[in-house]
Design an enzyme around this catalytic site. Structure first.
Site, PDB file in Angstrom:
ATOM      1  CD  GLU A   1      -1.776  -8.589  11.265  1.00  0.00           C
ATOM      2  OE1 GLU A   1      -0.602  -9.030  11.252  1.00  0.00           O
ATOM      3  OE2 GLU A   1      -2.281  -8.040  10.270  1.00  0.00           O
TER       4      GLU A   1
ATOM      5  N   GLY B   1      -5.178  -4.954   5.623  1.00  0.00           N
ATOM      6  CA  GLY B   1      -4.314  -5.873   4.885  1.00  0.00           C
ATOM      7  C   GLY B   1      -4.854  -7.289   4.860  1.00  0.00           C
ATOM      8  NE  ARG B   2      -6.531  -8.450  11.025  1.00  0.00           N
ATOM      9  CZ  ARG B   2      -6.054  -7.301  11.479  1.00  0.00           C
ATOM     10  NH1 ARG B   2      -4.996  -6.747  10.897  1.00  0.00           N
ATOM     11  NH2 ARG B   2      -6.628  -6.689  12.497  1.00  0.00           N
TER      12      ARG B   2
ATOM     13  CE  LYS C   1       5.945  -2.887  10.615  1.00  0.00           C
ATOM     14  NZ  LYS C   1       4.848  -2.165   9.911  1.00  0.00           N
TER      15      LYS C   1
ATOM     16  CG  HIS D   1      -0.371 -40.507   7.859  1.00  0.00           C
ATOM     17  ND1 HIS D   1      -0.139 -41.852   7.860  1.00  0.00           N
ATOM     18  CD2 HIS D   1      -1.552 -40.333   7.225  1.00  0.00           C
ATOM     19  CE1 HIS D   1      -1.120 -42.473   7.219  1.00  0.00           C
ATOM     20  NE2 HIS D   1      -1.994 -41.567   6.823  1.00  0.00           N
TER      21      HIS D   1
ATOM     22  CD  GLU E   1       9.380  -7.795   5.831  1.00  0.00           C
ATOM     23  OE1 GLU E   1       8.908  -6.650   5.619  1.00  0.00           O
ATOM     24  OE2 GLU E   1       9.333  -8.352   6.946  1.00  0.00           O
TER      25      GLU E   1
ATOM     26  CE  LYS F   1      -3.947   0.081   2.535  1.00  0.00           C
ATOM     27  NZ  LYS F   1      -4.873   0.382   3.670  1.00  0.00           N
TER      28      LYS F   1
END
Lengths: 558, 558
Positions: free
Chosen positions: B352, B266-267, B523, B383, B211, B205
């Protein structure tokens, strides 16, 4: 056999519990300038920092006493000695023999197993070298470019995780992994492959695992349909199994079957022939380095005093959180994208081993056993679930794994500045990893948050409104495992570290960490339900109303 | 604003707690032949079976009362009405507007946002069609075969999950996703790609996410090094962002920048331009069907009475386990390999949103908030970690998601019997899913285990030794969500179901589910540590001894 809660160290821990709950990491670091050196261990070139745990000297000593009183050492020694410590199945537990480089014999019922281990390793070497060199050819004469491992659980998670982790060393055929009985898994994988150059590794000890045999049958049909000849099967399928009859019936020659032993549990089997995809992808020599790294950890585990014994220390810390403090889960966050399946492997290793409510004495345990193990790589997790780790009401201890250096051979593809770009990105990865551990441990107080907001120009109602949301309680524990670079040898040590940690905890909780009876019931019920889902089956009887209703609904929708 | 524990329904639940803890699923099904129909909901062609939860009529009614008394409905209505229910950021929460097909305007500060939503959707349609048709060309004139989304968190997990889930519908360029700042993530992805036919979507955004910008810069260097011309950037990079200046500086024309709004968290952003990779991979029409499915769930959520309202029912059940019974985690297990990243998406969505210890009133909450959410696809999980679900001491409610029919277009590749093989495998998938839910709920008693062992020929000491390990306590709750097939529309409804469930729980816990202040501290600290890791930096000061020690160790190892 002991009851954990009857042990003197447990009772002493309970007596200390209020102090443990009040323990404060900020104060602990302020009060003890030796804390960082005191609560760290070195193993070869690996550093394990556990100074940011909720321990002081006396608590830590009691946790070690607990391990000692639970006779962890005796169980460990019995394991290495080949005794049948898997008591419900009456089996020895000897994945350590698979990587034994000591020259010492390993006796099971009086017979040394090392000669047969060596024979199978030699067969793996020859076969993997033949495929990698192109000496092994497919049915049409083409060399193999892709291998597809078909297996599930321990026959999938371990080799899959390792192949991804060692991507920097992958110089053989591409390795793919199909596990789920969901047909989409196989079909989506095959869609990108060429039958002429694809080799399947069918990994199932009994050669009867439902998922694996279903996928193997479909893969066989794909190959035969494409190459037009049943005779192609033997050139494109090999087996990791002990069921020679079934393997032969499938069309695989016994010469291409690689065996293992009943003293290798599924979740510890990547060191055995189940590791064949690893040898194919990165070469047998590097597979050997993986074994060497694991063996080095074995030697450490069997010889280091408890207070300096990595699996014991990490296991004991888990008992602090899971039992003394009653937390329910444990996060493992590799700051390493190539370890993106490390935690999935650990889920099996840990939860299948210690997710037990019955002790070795047959009594229901009166304490919590294994935690839920979960996690995703960092930095990704920071943008997903770290909110809860920092500010949630659930407390979760975290293991951070990170390499000091990147392992990137292809930096030049990024242009003349490629190596600088790679190093810069890796440094950001490291900075974030350390920062998260610091933030979890030390948080941000109300007063600090206030100063920060004031600096940002906030005041009055807006500041007071926002302030409580900007506070981090801290005191959230983590371990940092730092190593120079993710090599096969280092990875082997890391995996073995967790294997032994799980064993230590199982010993303290007094469960049989090596059986898995809890997987049986669902399997049996699936066998009952399967024919009831057939289009022409009569309405389901038995079961409960919900299961019957769902069967009915599926038959209407299908 | 309320305190959950002061609500009458909570106090009534506490008064019932002993009964809830004694609740027995076997007895409940035996006593009430209507249980299966009573505790299920249908939504379009989807069936949600919640009969295997630890509820009877009165408990269930109290849970709904709790939701009502917590004013879930008022918060829901305020959300749809565009009020600033994200109170710490002073923002509306309107991901529902992105998929609003009702024709109703959606007002934010008096202005209807729907016209701008429609404009961006139209731009996404045109752009995705141009790339898919080959009208959009790379710098050398070649059409695009691969897209690489570079984003992290909500700019990665949602579109990545959806692209994997809709693999059966993928008829456009192959979609790849790079998120981690670990340089291995980008380099390993690029190794298989051709710069001439690769398009990058940079999703940030602010166009400043560390990153994402690190990876975008390296991707840009790769492209320019390969194509030998800075001018190539504009043909191989587009942006999902609102920072026009930074986008332009990077070399992307504003015409190829797709925006969204501060009322899209964001999510919750996969429904916005962040969903561009979805439209590229499966086509804009199917992206539209995804939105239609989500909108249908929105309409259900806003209109269905609480007792028949899926997000409310699932949210309330989570409160039963997390608060009344004090369990710590929630497993989501899709019996669908293509949903292998569904739970990773949910981790962000849920943890979050509700991993908060401060309430909307600024007070520390006195109850547990969001659980740890985790899981892997079935049958694989069986398993791995199902041992703990069945026989561990930690109790974990499970959501099972499963389609009645497979979605496999390429069955013919498996030969003449291909469709039969696919159907057989899918039936096994279904049988296992139902069997696990049945086994968790009803277990196997001591008496049943004894009969079974006797039938296997065991007796005496061997039988008594093994018996306790073969017992399954049962009474472990799960939901089964069954749908005919995994289509874009159905997937849209499923994702929206969980979005609203999380919102319901946040309302009950009285937290702001739409902020994420807990990601800030790490951060900021990473920003401090980064320069301290540089090879020529002076020794780190500040921090704690552990962080300083780790910085020092890294500089020695690197």
């Amino acid at each position: 056999m002991h009851a954990m809660t009857d042990l003197p160290a447990w009772q002493a821990l309970m007596a200390r519990r209020a102090a443990i709950e009040r323990f404060d990491l900020r104060a602990a670091f302020a009060d003890d300038p030796t804390r960082w050196t005191r609560f760290q261990l070195r193993f070869e070139d690996m550093l394990v920092d556990y100074s940011k745990h909720l321990i002081d000297g006396p608590t830590f000593d009691l946790l070690l006493d607990l391990a000692r009183q639970a006779e962890v050492e005796a169980l460990r020694d019995a394991m290495f000695a080949g005794e049948a410590i898997n008591i419900t199945e009456g089996r020895a537990v000897l994945h350590t023999a698979l990587r034994n480089r000591s020259g010492r014999p390993v006796l099971v019922d009086g017979a040394d197993v090392m000669p047969e281990v060596t024979v199978v390793l030699e067969r793996l070497r020859k076969f993997s070298e033949a495929v990698r060199s192109g000496a092994w050819r497919g049915f049409t004469g083409a060399a193999i470019t892709d291998i597809v491992n078909i297996g599930i659980g321990g026959s999938d998670l371990g080799p899959h995780m390792v192949c991804r982790a060692l991507r920097a060393f992958a110089d053989g055929p591409r390795a793919h992994f199909v596990s789920n009985v969901d047909p989409a898994h196989l079909v989506d994988t095959l869609a990108d492959l060429d039958p002429r150059t694809t080799l399947f590794v069918i990994a199932s000890k009994t050669f009867s695992t439902q998922e694996t045999m279903t996928n193997a049958g479909a893969a066989r049909a794909w190959l035969v349909a494409a190459l037009g000849d049943e005779g192609a099967v033997g050139r494109h399928f090999v087996a990791v199994s002990t069921n020679e009859q079934a393997v032969r019936t499938f069309g695989i020659e016994p010469a291409n079957m690689f065996g293992f032993w009943d003293w290798v549990g599924g979740r510890y089997s990547l060191w055995s022939a189940i590791g064949l995809p690893i040898a194919l992808a990165v070469g047998f020599e590097r597979f050997g380095e993986l074994l060497v790294g694991a063996h080095a950890m074995d030697e450490h585990f069997r010889s280091a005093p408890l207070a300096a014994n990595l699996p014991v220390v990490l296991g004991a810390l888990g008992v602090l959180y899971g039992n003394v403090l009653g937390w329910g889960s444990h996060a493992v966050i590799p700051y390493d994208q190539r370890l993106d399946r490390f935690t999935a492997h650990l889920q099996q290793l840990d939860m299948e081993s210690n997710g037990k409510f019955v002790g070795r004495d047959g009594q229901r345990v009166r304490w919590a056993t294994g935690p839920v193990v979960w996690g995703e790589p960092g930095t990704n997790g920071q943008h997903a679930f770290f909110q809860l780790l920092h500010q949630g009401t659930r407390r979760v201890p975290v293991d951070f794994l990170v390499a000091a250096r990147p392992s990137i051979a292809e930096a030049a593809m990024l242009g003349p500045e490629g190596m600088a770009l790679v190093e810069d990105a890796h440094r950001k990865l490291l900075a974030n990893c350390l920062a998260q551990a610091e933030a979890l441990a030390f948080g941000k107080t109300h007063a600090e948050a206030r100063v920060e907001l004031e600096r940002q120009g906030l005041d009055g109602g807006r500041l007071e409104h926002l302030l409580p949301h900007k506070v981090f309680e801290g005191n959230r524990p983590s371990t940092v495992v730092l190593y120079p670079e993710l090599t096969p040898r280092r990875l082997g040590s890391l995996i073995a570290l967790y294997e032994h940690k799980v064993m230590v905890q199982g010993a303290i909780w007094n469960v049989d960490s090596f059986d898995q009876w809890g997987v049986e019931l669902g399997k049996a019920l699936a066998g009952e339900i399967l024919p009831e889902l057939a289009p022409d089956a009569p309405p389901a009887v038995g079961h409960d109303a919900s299961t019957r209703g769902l069967i009915d609904a599926i038959r209407h929708l299908a």
